[in-house]
Design a protein around this motif. Structure first.
Motif, PDB file in Angstrom:
ATOM      1  N   ALA A 109      48.975  38.337  46.470  1.00 30.39           N
ATOM      2  CA  ALA A 109      48.387  38.799  45.212  1.00 30.39           C
ATOM      3  C   ALA A 109      47.684  37.650  44.483  1.00 30.39           C
ATOM      4  O   ALA A 109      47.388  37.740  43.295  1.00 30.39           O
ATOM      5  CB  ALA A 109      49.449  39.435  44.321  1.00 30.39           C
TER       6      ALA A 109
ATOM      7  N   PRO B  47      40.106  39.612  46.202  1.00 31.87           N
ATOM      8  CA  PRO B  47      40.864  40.600  46.957  1.00 31.87           C
ATOM      9  C   PRO B  47      39.932  41.620  47.609  1.00 31.87           C
ATOM     10  O   PRO B  47      38.925  41.995  47.020  1.00 31.87           O
ATOM     11  CB  PRO B  47      41.728  41.266  45.880  1.00 31.87           C
ATOM     12  CG  PRO B  47      40.981  41.072  44.594  1.00 31.87           C
ATOM     13  CD  PRO B  47      40.232  39.791  44.741  1.00 31.87           C
TER      14      PRO B  47
ATOM     15  N   TRP C  17      44.702  39.757  50.868  1.00 30.56           N
ATOM     16  CA  TRP C  17      44.955  40.056  49.450  1.00 30.56           C
ATOM     17  C   TRP C  17      44.309  41.408  49.162  1.00 30.56           C
ATOM     18  O   TRP C  17      43.096  41.487  49.008  1.00 30.56           O
ATOM     19  CB  TRP C  17      44.363  38.944  48.580  1.00 30.56           C
ATOM     20  CG  TRP C  17      44.472  39.152  47.103  1.00 30.56           C
ATOM     21  CD1 TRP C  17      45.039  40.215  46.439  1.00 30.56           C
ATOM     22  CD2 TRP C  17      43.993  38.268  46.084  1.00 30.56           C
ATOM     23  NE1 TRP C  17      44.945  40.034  45.083  1.00 30.56           N
ATOM     24  CE2 TRP C  17      44.314  38.854  44.831  1.00 30.56           C
ATOM     25  CE3 TRP C  17      43.327  37.041  46.102  1.00 30.56           C
ATOM     26  CZ2 TRP C  17      43.978  38.259  43.620  1.00 30.56           C
ATOM     27  CZ3 TRP C  17      42.995  36.450  44.889  1.00 30.56           C
ATOM     28  CH2 TRP C  17      43.323  37.050  43.672  1.00 30.56           C
TER      29      TRP C  17
ATOM     30  N   ASN D 181      42.964  44.817  47.455  1.00 32.17           N
ATOM     31  CA  ASN D 181      42.340  45.095  46.167  1.00 32.17           C
ATOM     32  C   ASN D 181      42.702  46.499  45.691  1.00 32.17           C
ATOM     33  O   ASN D 181      41.918  47.432  45.816  1.00 32.17           O
ATOM     34  CB  ASN D 181      40.821  44.957  46.306  1.00 32.17           C
ATOM     35  CG  ASN D 181      40.119  45.117  44.978  1.00 32.17           C
ATOM     36  OD1 ASN D 181      40.755  45.046  43.924  1.00 32.17           O
ATOM     37  ND2 ASN D 181      38.820  45.337  45.019  1.00 32.17           N
TER      38      ASN D 181
ATOM     39  N   GLN E  97      48.498  45.106  43.903  1.00 36.68           N
ATOM     40  CA  GLN E  97      48.404  43.803  43.229  1.00 36.68           C
ATOM     41  C   GLN E  97      49.624  43.562  42.349  1.00 36.68           C
ATOM     42  O   GLN E  97      50.236  42.494  42.377  1.00 36.68           O
ATOM     43  CB  GLN E  97      47.142  43.741  42.362  1.00 36.68           C
ATOM     44  CG  GLN E  97      45.885  43.945  43.161  1.00 36.68           C
ATOM     45  CD  GLN E  97      44.870  42.830  42.953  1.00 36.68           C
ATOM     46  OE1 GLN E  97      45.239  41.687  42.767  1.00 36.68           O
ATOM     47  NE2 GLN E  97      43.604  43.174  43.002  1.00 36.68           N
TER      48      GLN E  97
END
Ligand code: TXA
Ligand code: MG
Length: 314
Positions: free
Chosen positions: A57, A82, A110, A112, A117
């Motif tokens: 994150a 992300p 990461w 999105n 998140q």
């Protein structure tokens, strides 16, 4: 279905929960807890040599797993994180061998999506394969997760995922960078961003040992998936047809003929749900119009080709 607070609690206690990302739903577990990671393999029925992606994150979180972050990778992280791009790095020694299947690299992404998140920011880095039983189509809705793991399985409902196909997997640990799994972010786009040539590694035998997931049959419904023949005439009631070209769209839509009119993003978004729905509706086969090979500009077209070929068994 569970709330995010409950999911965080479960993850902290070494349990497994499913959560939405912008690509497909993931089956998450604490990346630093070996027994939690082991549960992911058991629940999915996943072979131990097929490594997992660690979900982050923040960029800082990558530092806990990657031994080094090459310049090219930094450029890609700036541009796409992300987002739906998984990067493969040389791993730090402390990364659990369970995660990497004994490889000396680790896959990082990461995602999105606001829910993923928050979940990862609060619960820490999570391993997360797609939240389907091994060999089944990836889940793009919370209901798909329940279909595979039972109606009481802990899943955070985030509705339908935005992209619908799994992330691009790109090895940045060696030059040239190699795409092991095509996704929304395509080869041309990556080359433009990095100014370097990118190799497609997917179907060449040596890469099967580099990215073990490419070796297994994938994404398949019970109905037999096949390519629609170029000059195929007539329609069969027990077949679901998925077409996308303008030419094919001269014919009118029926219950069993879905036209995407070159809207490949919609086709990608619906593909796995159509696969699952075809089984519920009792179709014996699914015939998909062949996708162009050459059009390297569209990551999504290459990703569709790849997933459909895998469902066919190629
Ligand atoms: O979009 C996605 O990537 C989804 C969502 C949940 O984030 N996740 C996903 O995970 O598709 P999974 O486990 O279904 O697919 C991971 C792929 C596999 O093909 C695996 O072999 C490859 O990534 N992979 C993981 N670690 C690797 C490594 N160190 N080297 C090469 N390939 C790796
Ligand atoms: Mg998967």
């Amino acid at each position: 279905m569970i709330h995010i607070e409950e999911a965080i609690e479960l993850l902290r206690n070494g349990e497994v929960v499913a959560f939405p990302t912008e690509t497909v739903y993931g089956l998450g577990a604490d990346a630093w807890n070996p027994s939690a990671v082991k549960k992911v393999f058991d629940i999915k029925g996943r072979p131990a040599d097929n490594p997992l992606i660690v979900h982050l994150a923040s960029r800082e979180m990558a530092g806990g797993f990657a031994a080094e972050i090459p310049e090219t990778a930094r450029t890609l992280m700036d541009r796409y994180w992300p987002g739906p791009l998984t990067l493969i790095f040389k791993k730090k020694p402390e990364v659990l061998d369970l995660i990497t299947g004994g490889l000396d690299t680790v896959a990082l992404r990461w995602p999105n999506h606001p829910l993923s998140q928050e979940l990862i920011f609060r619960a820490g880095p999570l391993v997360a394969p797609s939240a389907n039983k091994s060999g089944r189509p990836s889940p793009t809705k919370a209901e798909h997760v329940l279909e595979d793991f039972g109606e009481n399985f802990p899943v955070i409902d985030g509705g339908t995922t935005q992209i619908g196909l799994e992330s691009t997997v790109l090895d940045v640990s060696e030059k040239p960078c190699t795409i092991y799994r095509p996704g929304y972010i395509g080869k041309k786009e990556i080359e433009k961003t990095t100014g370097e040539e990118v190799k497609i590694g997917e179907s060449t035998p040596p890469d099967e040992t580099r990215s073990p997931g490419t070796r297994y049959s994938h994404y398949a419904p019970n109905a037999r998936v096949r390519w629609l023949e170029e000059n195929e005439q007539g329609y069969s009631e027990d077949t679901l047809y998925l077409v996308h070209s303008r030419r094919r769209n001269m014919e009118s839509e029926h219950d069993n003929l879905i036209s995407y009119r070159e809207n490949y993003e919609r086709m990608a978004n619906e593909l796995y749900d159509r696969f699952r729905q075809a089984d519920h509706d009792g179709y014996k086969s699914i015939a998909v119009e062949q996708l162009p090979v050459k059009d390297q500009n569209h990551g999504i077209v290459q990703a569709l080709r790849n997933r459909i070929s895998k469902a066919i068994g190629g």
